[in-house]
Scaffold this active site. Structure first.
Site, PDB file in Angstrom:
ATOM      1  N   HIS A 161     -25.974  -9.162  10.525  1.00 15.11           N
ATOM      2  CA  HIS A 161     -27.421  -9.064  10.745  1.00 15.11           C
ATOM      3  C   HIS A 161     -28.196  -9.963   9.778  1.00 15.11           C
ATOM      4  O   HIS A 161     -28.122  -9.778   8.558  1.00 15.11           O
ATOM      5  CB  HIS A 161     -27.827  -7.608  10.547  1.00 15.11           C
ATOM      6  CG  HIS A 161     -29.256  -7.309  10.820  1.00 15.11           C
ATOM      7  ND1 HIS A 161     -30.086  -6.764   9.872  1.00 15.11           N
ATOM      8  CD2 HIS A 161     -29.995  -7.447  11.949  1.00 15.11           C
ATOM      9  CE1 HIS A 161     -31.288  -6.564  10.398  1.00 15.11           C
ATOM     10  NE2 HIS A 161     -31.266  -6.976  11.653  1.00 15.11           N
ATOM     11  N   HIS A 184     -37.625 -13.273   9.629  1.00  6.66           N
ATOM     12  CA  HIS A 184     -37.795 -12.005  10.334  1.00  6.66           C
ATOM     13  C   HIS A 184     -39.246 -11.562  10.433  1.00  6.66           C
ATOM     14  O   HIS A 184     -39.759 -11.293  11.520  1.00  6.66           O
ATOM     15  CB  HIS A 184     -36.984 -10.896   9.656  1.00  6.66           C
ATOM     16  CG  HIS A 184     -37.212  -9.557  10.265  1.00  6.66           C
ATOM     17  ND1 HIS A 184     -38.163  -8.672   9.795  1.00  6.66           N
ATOM     18  CD2 HIS A 184     -36.622  -8.939  11.325  1.00  6.66           C
ATOM     19  CE1 HIS A 184     -38.160  -7.582  10.540  1.00  6.66           C
ATOM     20  NE2 HIS A 184     -37.228  -7.710  11.472  1.00  6.66           N
TER      21      HIS A 184
END
Length: 335
Positions: free
Chosen positions: A78, A120
């Protein structure tokens, strides 16, 4: 790449959104400090795969059916191996490669001048020094800065001093690095509602970097988003590309999603064996069984639980912890 009863003796991650560590594992806990300065407890892996615990026995909830999956779930790093290097950076990609993991996940957004960057948050403040470099530019939104301005920012010092000077990569730089490492990509189109045309821009960069040829499309690339319309748009523009929807639609709605997505990728807190079975009962636009990748799982206990539900993939900041706990792999199979 498989592991049996290997011990997870690594430090855990900085707290990363849905990837917060929930370390409620079996075994003797070990306290450690991450590069970001967070004190965490990491426990050894559970029993080897093949025992009742490792195969999900004893953790499946009452009434959950047996998993339909016949192979180990894939382990996907991730934002790179973001427990051990600053998320979404080339350093995190390289760390995943060092640990032996082929699949990495990232997030893409558009700058003010239309360049795709890998980050992100829709704001730059948490993971860069934008507030110091551009003190008069609050709220420091990615969309308000040019690619050249973002390239000036330090995207590593927040995580640890050894990463000072690490930069926010462009998508092209990121693709070049994972191509060099022979890694595969689960790409998230982030917040498509604030970036009109980001789907087309993403596909254009992927094409320019050689990532839309037959080999990449068949085995090495998945594009996902929380935005159903964005996933549908990618499917319409490039029907050959494998797509994923981030979330857990109601079971009654799954057939409509199966028209344009190949994966349903829910948070691990919302998944169950019954839900995985319902997803697996359907075929996606490429006439293959829909897959389920659960996120973000960072400890042994929850890795064993979702593996027992029959998920196809586990997305994690700490891929080695998940691998050691479950005996799963990170180097084969599609995401």
């Amino acid at each position: 790449m498989h592991a049996g009863t290997a011990t997870a003796s690594v430090a855990a991650a900085a707290l990363l959104g849905a990837g917060t560590f929930l370390l409620s594992n079996t075994g003797t806990p070990v306290t450690d400090t991450t590069a970001a300065g967070h004190t965490v407890t990491v426990t050894p892996a559970g029993p080897a795969r093949g025992t009742a615990a490792a195969t999900g026995g004893g953790v499946r909830t009452a009434g959950d059916p047996a998993p339909a999956r016949t192979t180990d779930p894939l382990v996907i790093s991730h934002r790179g191996a973001s427990a051990y290097a600053p998320e979404n950076t080339l350093a995190a990609v390289d760390k995943a490669h060092e640990l032996g993991f082929d699949w990495v996940e990232n997030d893409v957004q558009l700058t003010a001048d239309g360049v795709l960057v890998v980050i992100h948050d829709t704001g730059l403040k948490r993971t860069t020094d934008a507030e110091q470099v551009f003190p008069d530019r609050a709220p420091w939104a990615v969309k308000d800065f040019t690619a050249a301005e973002i390239a000036r920012l330090d995207a590593g010092s927040w995580f640890g001093p050894q990463y000072a000077g690490t930069r926010v990569p462009t998508l092209r730089q990121y693709l070049d690095r994972i191509g060099h490492n022979r890694q595969n990509l689960l790409l998230e189109i982030k917040s498509p509602e604030i970036y009109p045309g980001i789907e087309r821009a993403t596909l254009r960069v992927l094409s320019q970097a050689g990532w839309l040829d037959g080999g990449h499309v068949r085995d090495r690339l998945v594009i996902q988003s929380f935005g159903a319309d964005s996933v549908r748009e990618v499917h319409e523009q490039r029907p050959d590309v494998v797509t994923g929807f981030l979330g857990n639609p109601a079971v009654a709605e799954l057939p409509s999603y199966a028209q344009f997505t190949d994966q349903i990728n829910p948070t691990y807190t919302s998944v169950s064996g019954a839900y995985v079975t319902a997803v697996h009962a359907l075929k996606g636009p490429h006439h293959k069984t829909l897959r389920v990748n659960a996120w973000t799982v960072n400890d042994a206990a929850h890795a064993l639980r979702v593996s027992g539900y029959g998920v196809d993939g586990i997305i994690t900041n700490a891929p080695d912890v998940v691998r050691a706990a479950t005996g799963t792999h990170g180097a084969a199979g599609g995401a």
